[in-house]
Write a protein that holds these residues in place. Structure first.
Motif, PDB file in Angstrom:
ATOM      1  N   VAL A  81      21.154  -3.951  -2.491  1.00 41.41           N
ATOM      2  CA  VAL A  81      20.293  -2.950  -1.814  1.00 41.41           C
ATOM      3  C   VAL A  81      21.156  -1.926  -1.079  1.00 41.41           C
ATOM      4  CG1 VAL A  81      18.594  -2.650   0.038  1.00 41.41           C
ATOM      5  CG2 VAL A  81      18.310  -4.486  -1.619  1.00 41.41           C
ATOM      6  N   ILE A  82      22.223  -2.380  -0.413  1.00 37.61           N
ATOM      7  CA  ILE A  82      23.102  -1.457   0.327  1.00 37.61           C
ATOM      8  C   ILE A  82      23.769  -0.487  -0.654  1.00 37.61           C
ATOM      9  CG2 ILE A  82      25.241  -1.308   1.693  1.00 37.61           C
ATOM     10  CD1 ILE A  82      24.370  -3.912   3.093  1.00 37.61           C
ATOM     11  N   SER A  83      24.218  -1.035  -1.800  1.00 39.81           N
ATOM     12  CA  SER A  83      24.901  -0.163  -2.770  1.00 39.81           C
ATOM     13  C   SER A  83      23.936   0.886  -3.342  1.00 39.81           C
ATOM     14  CB  SER A  83      25.505  -0.993  -3.901  1.00 39.81           C
ATOM     15  OG  SER A  83      24.468  -1.513  -4.683  1.00 39.81           O
ATOM     16  N   LYS A  84      22.626   0.543  -3.386  1.00 38.23           N
ATOM     17  CA  LYS A  84      21.645   1.466  -3.968  1.00 38.23           C
ATOM     18  C   LYS A  84      21.086   2.451  -2.938  1.00 38.23           C
ATOM     19  CE  LYS A  84      18.831   1.235  -7.855  1.00 38.23           C
ATOM     20  NZ  LYS A  84      17.554   1.006  -8.345  1.00 38.23           N
ATOM     21  N   PHE A 116      16.884  -6.385   4.560  1.00 40.53           N
ATOM     22  CA  PHE A 116      17.672  -7.390   3.840  1.00 40.53           C
ATOM     23  C   PHE A 116      18.786  -7.980   4.710  1.00 40.53           C
ATOM     24  CE2 PHE A 116      15.452  -6.096   0.098  1.00 40.53           C
ATOM     25  CZ  PHE A 116      15.505  -7.209  -0.713  1.00 40.53           C
ATOM     26  N   ILE A 117      19.393  -7.126   5.544  1.00 40.11           N
ATOM     27  CA  ILE A 117      20.458  -7.639   6.431  1.00 40.11           C
ATOM     28  C   ILE A 117      19.860  -8.669   7.399  1.00 40.11           C
ATOM     29  CG2 ILE A 117      22.013  -7.004   8.343  1.00 40.11           C
ATOM     30  CD1 ILE A 117      22.522  -4.366   6.733  1.00 40.11           C
ATOM     31  N   LEU A 118      18.662  -8.343   7.938  1.00 40.03           N
ATOM     32  CA  LEU A 118      18.002  -9.278   8.865  1.00 40.03           C
ATOM     33  C   LEU A 118      17.687 -10.601   8.158  1.00 40.03           C
ATOM     34  CD1 LEU A 118      15.529  -7.049  10.910  1.00 40.03           C
ATOM     35  CD2 LEU A 118      17.508  -8.294  11.762  1.00 40.03           C
ATOM     36  N   LEU A 119      17.142 -10.479   6.935  1.00 42.28           N
ATOM     37  CA  LEU A 119      16.791 -11.676   6.162  1.00 42.28           C
ATOM     38  C   LEU A 119      18.041 -12.530   5.897  1.00 42.28           C
ATOM     39  CD1 LEU A 119      14.465 -13.023   4.352  1.00 42.28           C
ATOM     40  CD2 LEU A 119      15.584 -11.843   2.463  1.00 42.28           C
ATOM     41  N   ILE A 146       0.846  -1.216   0.000  1.00 41.61           N
ATOM     42  CA  ILE A 146       0.000   0.000   0.000  1.00 41.61           C
ATOM     43  C   ILE A 146       0.875   1.258   0.000  1.00 41.61           C
ATOM     44  CG2 ILE A 146      -1.688   1.322   1.393  1.00 41.61           C
ATOM     45  CD1 ILE A 146      -2.834  -1.465   2.237  1.00 41.61           C
ATOM     46  N   GLN A 147       1.995   1.172   0.736  1.00 37.20           N
ATOM     47  CA  GLN A 147       2.935   2.306   0.796  1.00 37.20           C
ATOM     48  C   GLN A 147       3.739   2.449  -0.513  1.00 37.20           C
ATOM     49  OE1 GLN A 147       3.402   4.374   3.697  1.00 37.20           O
ATOM     50  NE2 GLN A 147       1.524   3.326   4.303  1.00 37.20           N
ATOM     51  N   GLY A 148       3.588   1.471  -1.418  1.00 32.26           N
ATOM     52  CA  GLY A 148       4.326   1.510  -2.682  1.00 32.26           C
ATOM     53  C   GLY A 148       5.758   1.030  -2.555  1.00 32.26           C
ATOM     54  N   ASP A 149       6.014   0.244  -1.510  1.00 24.78           N
ATOM     55  CA  ASP A 149       7.382  -0.236  -1.269  1.00 24.78           C
ATOM     56  C   ASP A 149       7.531  -1.669  -1.807  1.00 24.78           C
ATOM     57  OD1 ASP A 149       9.816  -1.071  -0.167  1.00 24.78           O
ATOM     58  OD2 ASP A 149       9.571   0.332   1.500  1.00 24.78           O
ATOM     59  N   PRO A 150       8.516  -1.920  -2.690  1.00 14.80           N
ATOM     60  CA  PRO A 150       8.677  -3.276  -3.266  1.00 14.80           C
ATOM     61  C   PRO A 150       8.961  -4.360  -2.231  1.00 14.80           C
ATOM     62  CG  PRO A 150      10.441  -1.788  -3.990  1.00 14.80           C
ATOM     63  CD  PRO A 150       9.487  -0.956  -3.207  1.00 14.80           C
ATOM     64  N   ILE A 151       9.403  -3.976  -1.043  1.00 15.28           N
ATOM     65  CA  ILE A 151       9.659  -4.992   0.004  1.00 15.28           C
ATOM     66  C   ILE A 151       8.378  -5.784   0.300  1.00 15.28           C
ATOM     67  CG2 ILE A 151      10.111  -5.227   2.496  1.00 15.28           C
ATOM     68  CD1 ILE A 151      12.347  -3.230   2.124  1.00 15.28           C
ATOM     69  N   GLY A 152       7.215  -5.127   0.135  1.00 18.45           N
ATOM     70  CA  GLY A 152       5.932  -5.804   0.341  1.00 18.45           C
ATOM     71  C   GLY A 152       5.784  -6.983  -0.600  1.00 18.45           C
ATOM     72  N   TYR A 153       6.127  -6.771  -1.877  1.00 16.57           N
ATOM     73  CA  TYR A 153       6.039  -7.857  -2.861  1.00 16.57           C
ATOM     74  C   TYR A 153       7.011  -8.982  -2.490  1.00 16.57           C
ATOM     75  CZ  TYR A 153       3.382  -4.571  -5.684  1.00 16.57           C
ATOM     76  OH  TYR A 153       2.440  -3.696  -6.111  1.00 16.57           O
ATOM     77  N   LEU A 154       8.221  -8.552  -2.087  1.00 14.18           N
ATOM     78  CA  LEU A 154       9.250  -9.537  -1.716  1.00 14.18           C
ATOM     79  C   LEU A 154       8.746 -10.422  -0.571  1.00 14.18           C
ATOM     80  CD1 LEU A 154      12.301 -10.273  -2.257  1.00 14.18           C
ATOM     81  CD2 LEU A 154      12.782  -8.952  -0.206  1.00 14.18           C
ATOM     82  N   THR A 155       8.134  -9.771   0.446  1.00 10.07           N
ATOM     83  CA  THR A 155       7.623 -10.524   1.598  1.00 10.07           C
ATOM     84  C   THR A 155       6.563 -11.531   1.142  1.00 10.07           C
ATOM     85  OG1 THR A 155       7.896  -8.496   2.845  1.00 10.07           O
ATOM     86  CG2 THR A 155       6.668 -10.240   3.928  1.00 10.07           C
ATOM     87  N   LEU A 164      22.607 -12.743   0.163  1.00  9.51           N
ATOM     88  CA  LEU A 164      23.781 -11.915   0.401  1.00  9.51           C
ATOM     89  C   LEU A 164      24.009 -10.957  -0.778  1.00  9.51           C
ATOM     90  CD1 LEU A 164      26.215 -11.458   2.353  1.00  9.51           C
ATOM     91  CD2 LEU A 164      27.500 -13.043   0.921  1.00  9.51           C
ATOM     92  N   LEU A 165      23.882 -11.496  -1.985  1.00  6.51           N
ATOM     93  CA  LEU A 165      24.055 -10.653  -3.180  1.00  6.51           C
ATOM     94  C   LEU A 165      22.962  -9.580  -3.240  1.00  6.51           C
ATOM     95  CD1 LEU A 165      25.010 -13.336  -5.878  1.00  6.51           C
ATOM     96  CD2 LEU A 165      26.511 -11.647  -4.809  1.00  6.51           C
ATOM     97  N   MET A 166      21.714 -10.003  -2.898  1.00  2.27           N
ATOM     98  CA  MET A 166      20.603  -9.045  -2.907  1.00  2.27           C
ATOM     99  C   MET A 166      20.856  -7.938  -1.883  1.00  2.27           C
ATOM    100  SD  MET A 166      17.451 -11.731  -3.254  1.00  2.27           S
ATOM    101  CE  MET A 166      16.087 -10.634  -2.963  1.00  2.27           C
ATOM    102  N   THR A 167      21.367  -8.318  -0.696  1.00  5.78           N
ATOM    103  CA  THR A 167      21.646  -7.330   0.360  1.00  5.78           C
ATOM    104  C   THR A 167      22.720  -6.346  -0.104  1.00  5.78           C
ATOM    105  OG1 THR A 167      21.153  -9.040   1.966  1.00  5.78           O
ATOM    106  CG2 THR A 167      22.270  -7.103   2.799  1.00  5.78           C
ATOM    107  N   LEU A 168      23.782  -6.879  -0.714  1.00  2.85           N
ATOM    108  CA  LEU A 168      24.859  -5.997  -1.184  1.00  2.85           C
ATOM    109  C   LEU A 168      24.326  -5.017  -2.236  1.00  2.85           C
ATOM    110  CD1 LEU A 168      27.811  -8.542  -1.439  1.00  2.85           C
ATOM    111  CD2 LEU A 168      27.492  -6.750   0.273  1.00  2.85           C
TER     112      LEU A 168
END
Lengths: 151, 185
Positions: B137-140, B151-154, B65-74, B131-135
Motif C-alpha cells: 500500500v505504501i509503495s502504491k 495499514f500501518i495501524l493494523l 459507500i465511498q468506494g474505498d476498498p478498505i471498507g471491504y477489508l474491514t 507487513l507485506l500488505m502495508t509495504l
C-alpha cells in the motif's frame, strides 16, 4: 444437579485457598490464585458434566491455575520469615521445602498431607495408579524430613 | 530420648498442621469482593468490545459507500477476528471441562503446553502478511495517505500481539513446562 456457585464457594474455598497458599507461600498471592480459580469455576461450572467428583475437578483446576499463576509471576528467591507481617502462621520452612520438590511430588504431598485425602482420592485427582501415590508419599515424606532437618 | 529423625518428623508434622489450620475467613471475603469486581470489569470490557465492533462495522460500510476498498477489508477482517476470538474462548473452556475426565493431570497438561508453544511459535509469523500488505500500500499510495495510515495501524496492532506472545506468553509457557518436569529420582 450442578450446585450453585455460592454453595461451591462456601464448601471449597478453604481447600482452594490452602492449596494456593501452599503453592505460593504468601497470603496475597494465594488470594489472587483463589480468585482466578473461582473465576474459572464460575465460567465452567454450568458445563460441569459430573464425570468426576466436583472436589476432584476443583483440586485439578486449583493445581493448574496455581502453577500457571506462579509461572506467569516468574521465579522468586527463597521465602524468608517476615517478622513484621501481621500473620506469621505460614510455615515458611515447609513452603521452601515444598518448592524444592517437583510438581508431581508436590501435588501428592499437598493432597495427601495438607488436604488429608486418601491414596485412592489422590490417585483419582491426579489420574495416576494408587501404587504410584503410595511410593511418592513415602519418598516425599523422607525427602521433606531430610530437607527440613538440613535446609 | 528422641533421635534427629523423630525430631524432624515432629517439625514436619507441626509445620503441616500450621498449614492445615490457616485462617481463611478474612481472605474469603476479599476474594468474594474481588470476584464481584472482576465480573463487573468483564461486563465493561464486553460492552466496550461491542461498541468497538459497531464502530468498525459502520466505518466499513462508510468506506464501501465511498468506494474505498478498505471498507471491504474491514468487513472481511472482522469475521476473521470473531472466529479467532471464539476459537480461543472455546479452547479455554474445553481446557477446564476436560479436567473432569480421567486422563493423567500432569502428562495431559504437558502435552497441552507443548501444543500451545507450537501455536505461539506460529503466531510469531502472523505479522508477515499485514507487513507485506502495508509495504504494498505504501509503495502504491505513498506513506502520507489514509490507506497507508490504516495499514500501518493494523500492522502495529498485529506486531504488538506477536511481541506479546514472544516476550510474555512464551516465557511463561516455558516456565510452566519446566515446573511440570517429572521427578528424576
Amino acid at each position: 444437579m450442578t450446585p450453585s456457585f455460592s454453595t461451591v464457594f462456601a464448601e471449597h474455598y478453604q481447600s482452594v485457598f490452602r492449596l494456593a497458599l501452599s503453592l505460593s507461600g504468601s497470603h496475597a498471592d494465594a488470594e489472587d490464585i483463589a480468585q482466578e480459580v473461582f473465576e474459572v469455576i464460575v465460567k465452567a461450572l454450568p458445563k460441569f458434566r459430573g464425570d468426576s467428583k466436583l472436589s476432584t475437578w476443583i483440586y485439578r483446576i486449583t493445581l493448574r491455575t496455581g502453577t500457571r499463576w506462579l509461572a506467569r509471576r516468574g521465579p522468586v528467591a527463597e521465602l524468608k520469615v517476615d517478622m513484621t507481617a501481621t500473620d506469621q502462621s505460614i510455615p515458611i520452612d515447609l513452603i521452601n521445602v515444598l518448592n524444592k520438590l517437583s510438581l508431581d511430588m508436590k501435588a501428592v504431598v499437598l493432597l495427601a498431607f495438607v488436604e488429608g485425602l486418601t491414596h485412592d482420592e489422590v490417585a483419582e485427582v491426579l489420574a495416576i495408579p494408587v501404587g504410584t501415590v503410595a511410593s511418592r508419599v513415602h519418598y516425599a515424606r523422607k525427602e521433606m524430613v531430610k530437607l527440613l532437618g538440613h535446609p | 530420648m528422641m533421635n534427629d529423625s523423630t525430631l524432624d518428623e515432629t517439625v514436619l508434622e507441626e509445620q503441616l498442621e500450621r498449614l492445615r489450620s490457616v485462617n481463611v475467613i478474612d481472605s474469603a471475603k476479599r476474594v468474594e469482593q474481588g470476584l464481584v469486581d472482576s465480573v463487573a470489569e468483564k461486563r465493561r470490557q464486553v460492552f466496550l468490545s461491542v461498541v468497538g465492533v459497531v464502530i468498525s462495522i459502520l466505518a466499513g460500510i462508510h468506506f464501501i459507500i465511498q468506494g474505498d476498498p478498505i471498507g471491504y477489508l474491514t468487513l472481511i477482517l472482522l469475521p476473521l477476528m470473531f472466529t479467532f476470538t471464539a476459537w480461543r474462548i472455546a479452547k479455554q473452556a474445553t481446557e477446564y471441562e476436560n479436567l473432569t475426565s480421567g486422563s493423567s493431570l500432569l502428562s495431559g497438561w504437558r502435552n497441552e503446553l507443548k501444543e500451545k508453544l507450537k501455536e505461539v511459535n506460529i503466531a510469531l509469523f502472523i505479522p508477515i502478511l499485514p507487513l507485506l500488505m502495508t509495504l504494498f500500500v505504501i509503495s502504491k499510495h505513498g506513506l502520507i495517505s489514509t490507506k497507508a495510515v490504516v495499514f500501518i495501524l493494523l500492522t502495529t496492532v498485529v506486531f504488538l500481539y506477536a511481541m506479546y506472545q514472544l516476550f510474555v506468553i512464551r516465557p511463561a509457557l516455558v516456565r510452566e513446562l519446566n515446573m511440570l518436569k517429572p521427578n528424576d529420582s
